[in-house]
Scaffold this motif. Structure first.
Motif, short mmCIF file in Angstrom:
data_model
loop_
_atom_site.label_atom_id
_atom_site.label_comp_id
_atom_site.label_asym_id
_atom_site.label_seq_id
_atom_site.Cartn_x
_atom_site.Cartn_y
_atom_site.Cartn_z
N LYS A 295 0.89 -1.08 0.15
CA LYS A 295 0.01 -0.03 0.15
C LYS A 295 1.02 1.20 -0.03
O LYS A 295 0.55 2.13 -0.79
N SER B 124 -7.13 -16.28 9.34
CA SER B 124 -6.09 -17.07 9.00
C SER B 124 -4.99 -16.04 8.52
O SER B 124 -3.75 -16.50 7.99
N GLY C 189 -2.34 -12.72 8.55
CA GLY C 189 -1.23 -12.12 9.37
C GLY C 189 -1.67 -11.40 10.79
O GLY C 189 -1.31 -11.81 11.99
N ILE C 190 -2.80 -10.83 10.64
CA ILE C 190 -3.37 -10.14 11.85
C ILE C 190 -4.29 -11.27 12.41
O ILE C 190 -4.16 -11.40 13.68
N SER D 295 -11.29 -19.43 4.86
CA SER D 295 -12.20 -20.49 3.80
C SER D 295 -11.64 -21.69 4.54
O SER D 295 -10.88 -22.01 5.49
N ASN E 240 -8.58 -23.40 5.92
CA ASN E 240 -7.74 -22.92 7.15
C ASN E 240 -8.62 -23.19 8.56
O ASN E 240 -8.05 -22.41 9.55
N ARG F 188 -16.55 -17.79 2.20
CA ARG F 188 -16.74 -18.01 0.82
C ARG F 188 -18.17 -18.61 0.54
O ARG F 188 -18.90 -18.30 -0.55
N ARG G 73 -11.04 -6.21 6.81
CA ARG G 73 -11.62 -5.99 5.32
C ARG G 73 -11.92 -4.63 4.68
O ARG G 73 -11.68 -4.38 3.47
N ILE H 157 -9.16 -1.92 10.86
CA ILE H 157 -7.92 -1.60 10.49
C ILE H 157 -7.52 -1.54 8.88
O ILE H 157 -6.22 -1.02 8.60
N LEU I 185 -7.96 2.37 13.78
CA LEU I 185 -6.87 1.91 14.33
C LEU I 185 -5.77 2.24 13.30
O LEU I 185 -5.85 1.42 12.41
N MET J 164 -2.05 1.33 13.80
CA MET J 164 -1.05 1.06 14.80
C MET J 164 0.25 1.74 15.20
O MET J 164 0.54 2.46 14.33
N ALA K 188 -2.01 -15.57 1.80
CA ALA K 188 -1.20 -16.08 3.10
C ALA K 188 -1.91 -16.42 4.08
O ALA K 188 -2.89 -16.05 4.68
#
Ligand code: NAP
Length: 341
Positions: free
Chosen positions: A44, A153, A155-156, A176, A179, A195, A213, A234, A277, A279, A323
């Protein structure tokens, strides 16, 4: 030193170049980086998507968090010494961890958890602090509170679930089907396949939601939170209240207010507070996370470790949004070899 540099916003990929080792300030430690994590904010930032909040001078080195070893300390540094293994999230105006060295304020780092490799430790700072600040500092979650975390699932998500569970929350999350087992192993009590199922039709009466999201998912969050509860976001839009707290000029606050007018209406209609937020780096909170990690309360979830020279593939994978946990960049140096043994 070698660093991943961009010369202009929207440059497709950074270029690996030889640049000067950063100059230290008196409160800084100089760190030889062993591993760094990829965060969506890297792309970003590169693409100029955060220019309303952060403007960088070019050329700039990418990267926000790291683990590594202190190789020099500034005159005023009292907390660390040469040879200490540390991890940290640098201030937003001093990014550049996709490099062999970084100069960072001692207040923004903590000792690396002893039970983690450098690669695991590098997966924690940015997402760990964001999750901690959302769930502990803003929501002030107490035992029995119901917390919904979007994207369990990611990173956050993988950190946020563990932090909320440790505070005694009942946790629902979306991911999904592939995971489900992962997020359940982290403690999620209720898992929804984004999904196939609309979370806002199956959940209700939540005290808090952490939205990762934005867009419609964020607007739907207000449907499942009880009056008096909180939506912490976030990944969507900062509102005017955030702009005031962040100290942005009036015209930007007005622009934020206009862009989030639907959310302001939803706040009034539902009696649910909306908090955006962004961070903040904090060595003190990384120290709290270190203790939780060493007590085996928080574990790293790493999707893959990629050599620094292959940063393009790491960024491309991050952009895919697929990821599971974190993507880690690994430097080649003596410490990394030690960590790998
Ligand atoms: N404001 C701040 O301070 C701050 C700090 C950190 C991050 N962020 C933002 O927070 C967002 C999330 O970051 P991240 O590091 O968690 O990203 P990430 O690791 O790239 O998230 C990927 C995960 O999202 C899941 N996912 C994809 N679409 C989904 C959907 N519709 N519903 C639920 N889950 C979905 C994927 O699950 P599957 O693999 O199962 O598809 C994948 O596991 C990003 O926009 C980032 O920029 C903001």
């Amino acid at each position: 030193m070698k660093a991943a540099v961009i010369d202009a916003y929207k440059q497709p990929m950074p270029v690996l170049k030889q640049v000067e080792i950063p100059t230290m300030r008196s409160n800084d430690v100089l760190v030889q980086i062993v591993a760094a994590s990829i965060n969506p904010i890297d792309i970003k930032t590169k693409d100029g998507g955060l220019r309303m909040l952060l403007k960088y001078e070019m050329p700039m080195i990418m990267g926000s968090d790291f683990s590594g070893v202190v190789t020099a300390v500034g005159d005023s540094v009292t907390s660390y010494q040469v040879g200490d293994a540390i991890y940290g999230r640098v201030q937003k105006n001093r990014i550049g961890t996709f490099a062999e060295f970084i100069a960072v304020d001692q207040a923004d780092v903590a000792l690396k958890p002893t039970n983690m490799t450098f690669e695991e430790a590098a997966s924690i700072p940015l997402v760990g602090l964001t999750s901690y600040q959302a769930i502990h500092d803003i929501m002030k979650v107490r035992p029995g509170d119901k917390v919904m975390i979007q994207g369990g699932s990611g990173g956050i998500g993988v950190l946020a679930i563990q932090i909320a569970k440790n505070l005694g929350a009942y946790v629902a999350t979306t991911t999904s089907a592939d995971n489900f087992a992962l997020v359940q192993s982290l403690g999620a009590d209720e898992v929804i396949d984004f999904r196939t199922t609309d979370f806002s039709e199956v959940l209700s009466g939540y005290d808090f939601i952490l939205d990762t999201r934005g867009g419609k998912t964020l607007e739907d969050a207000f449907k499942i939170v009880r009056p008096g509860g909180k939506v912490v976001n976030i990944a969507g839009l900062p509102n005017a209240r955030f702009g005031r707290e962040y100290g942005v000029p009036l015209w930007k606050r007005m622009a934020f207010g206009f862009a989030t007018r639907n959310l302001t209406k939803l706040e009034k209609k539902t009696d649910v507070t909306y908090t955006f937020l962004f961070m903040k780096p904090s060595g003190a909170e990384l120290e709290i996370l270190r203790q939780l990690i060493e007590r085996d309360v928080i574990h790293a979830v790493i999707d893959r470790v990629i050599p620094f020279d292959q940063i393009d593939s790491a960024l491309t994978y991050s952009r895919s949004g697929k990821a599971t946990g974190k993507i880690i960049l690994k430097m080649t140096n003596q410490y990394n070899q030690e960590a790998a043994v």
